[in-house]
Design a protein around this motif. Structure first.
Motif, mmCIF file in Angstrom:
data_model
loop_
_atom_site.group_PDB
_atom_site.id
_atom_site.type_symbol
_atom_site.label_atom_id
_atom_site.label_comp_id
_atom_site.label_asym_id
_atom_site.label_seq_id
_atom_site.Cartn_x
_atom_site.Cartn_y
_atom_site.Cartn_z
ATOM 1 N N GLY A 1 0.826 -1.199 -0.188
ATOM 2 C CA GLY A 1 -0.171 -0.068 0.047
ATOM 3 C C GLY A 1 0.736 1.193 -0.097
ATOM 4 N N SER A 2 0.158 2.442 0.023
ATOM 5 C CA SER A 2 1.072 3.759 -0.047
ATOM 6 C C SER A 2 1.007 4.352 1.194
ATOM 7 C CB SER A 2 0.172 4.745 -1.124
ATOM 8 O OG SER A 2 -1.356 4.833 -0.522
ATOM 9 N N ASP A 3 0.619 3.784 2.348
ATOM 10 C CA ASP A 3 0.799 4.215 3.763
ATOM 11 C C ASP A 3 2.000 4.526 4.179
ATOM 12 O OD1 ASP A 3 -1.937 4.636 4.029
ATOM 13 O OD2 ASP A 3 -2.228 2.864 4.980
ATOM 14 N N PRO A 4 2.457 5.286 5.102
ATOM 15 C CA PRO A 4 3.927 5.213 5.618
ATOM 16 C C PRO A 4 4.161 3.991 6.008
ATOM 17 C CG PRO A 4 2.623 7.252 6.180
ATOM 18 C CD PRO A 4 1.763 6.367 5.783
ATOM 19 N N PRO A 5 5.650 3.512 6.205
ATOM 20 C CA PRO A 5 5.891 2.364 6.847
ATOM 21 C C PRO A 5 5.331 1.806 8.219
ATOM 22 C CG PRO A 5 7.995 3.470 5.710
ATOM 23 C CD PRO A 5 6.619 4.471 5.813
ATOM 24 N N THR A 6 5.175 3.068 9.094
ATOM 25 C CA THR A 6 4.780 2.583 10.424
ATOM 26 C C THR A 6 3.284 2.015 10.397
ATOM 27 O OG1 THR A 6 6.121 4.193 11.616
ATOM 28 C CG2 THR A 6 4.076 3.681 12.567
ATOM 29 N N ALA A 7 2.454 2.569 9.533
ATOM 30 C CA ALA A 7 1.265 2.379 9.336
ATOM 31 C C ALA A 7 1.100 0.989 8.729
ATOM 32 C CB ALA A 7 0.297 3.239 8.423
ATOM 33 N N ARG A 8 1.873 0.763 7.564
ATOM 34 C CA ARG A 8 1.893 -0.498 6.947
ATOM 35 C C ARG A 8 2.254 -1.449 7.817
ATOM 36 N NH1 ARG A 8 5.087 0.065 2.250
ATOM 37 N NH2 ARG A 8 5.684 2.064 2.687
ATOM 38 N N ILE A 9 3.390 -1.538 8.521
ATOM 39 C CA ILE A 9 3.801 -2.851 9.577
ATOM 40 C C ILE A 9 2.848 -2.824 10.496
ATOM 41 C CG2 ILE A 9 5.349 -1.354 11.335
ATOM 42 C CD1 ILE A 9 6.353 -4.288 9.022
ATOM 43 N N ALA A 10 1.992 -1.878 11.131
ATOM 44 C CA ALA A 10 1.079 -2.099 12.197
ATOM 45 C C ALA A 10 0.005 -2.993 11.408
ATOM 46 C CB ALA A 10 0.556 -0.610 12.480
ATOM 47 N N ALA A 11 -0.344 -2.467 10.266
ATOM 48 C CA ALA A 11 -1.481 -3.270 9.600
ATOM 49 C C ALA A 11 -1.200 -4.643 9.396
ATOM 50 C CB ALA A 11 -1.958 -2.463 8.745
#
Length: 217
Positions: A90-100
């Motif tokens: 996805g296009s979210d920042p890395p922190t948001a992606r790793i959390a998801a």
């Protein structure tokens, strides 16, 4: 949340004439048996007993216990890849992606518990030296799926290090304890009757906080 049915294309060890619905029932029964008794102690008779059938029905669909075991691993890994790959890309920042990604991994461990617990048991350890050429090819395929899945996390970690969202670390080394701690959930967690989604969400949220806190600068 009911466990989804395994897709038709995963049946590496199923006999050519095996119908999907019959194979799915065997995989579900086998996953429950392996979870309760372990791979070594589980017999084809145990799987048949859970089906309420004879072991002849199992052999009608599968050639061996090892073939069933392999298909359970393939199913579990494919489910993880299907759910987590879009989050990683996805296009979210890395922190948001790793959390998801961490949250999705934890939720899948709980909602597909028998399949995922078997998958974490250690495929290579159980089957090493006891596989046919066909099974070896299937085993290698499962290992490639695991490497692909791990690579999803590694790439997001690498990006987070580059952008400064994550502390300096070696992503290929860091992913080992991250996935190890997540997969340990299959050791201590047990589904409870009538457990609601909120209880599983709370566990997943705790795991996200644990992982993300450890990655921050």
């Amino acid at each position: 949340m009911a466990d989804p049915e395994p897709p038709a294309e995963i049946a590496s060890g199923a006999r050519p004439a095996a119908r999907v619905e019959g194979r799915d029932a065997i995989l579900a029964a086998a996953a429950a048996a392996f979870t309760e008794r372990g791979y070594t102690a589980t017999t084809i008779d145990d799987i048949a007993d859970r089906l309420g059938a004879t072991k002849g029905r199992v052999y009608h669909y599968y050639r061996s216990k090892a073939d069933i075991f392999l298909d359970i691993h393939r199913y579990a890994m494919q489910r993880m890849l299907d759910v987590v790959t879009p989050l990683a890309e996805g296009s979210d920042p890395p922190t948001a992606r790793i959390a998801a990604m961490v949250r999705a991994h934890a939720i899948l461990l709980m909602t597909s518990f028998p399949f995922q617990r078997v998958s974490v048991q250690g495929l290579e350890r159980h089957l090493a030296g006891r596989v046919t050429e066909r099974q070896r090819a299937a085993l290698d395929g499962v290992i490639r799926m695991r490497d692909t899945y791990e690579g999803l996390f590694v790439r997001v970690l690498e990006e987070g290090v580059r952008t400064g969202e994550f502390r300096p670390l070696l992503p290929r080394r860091a992913i080992k304890p991250i996935l190890g701690s997540l997969n340990w959930l299959t050791v201590w967690y047990r589904p409870r009757p009538h457990e609601d989604a909120a209880a599983q969400d709370a566990i997943a949220d705790e795991m996200v906080e644990f992982v993300v806190r450890g990655l921050r600068p």
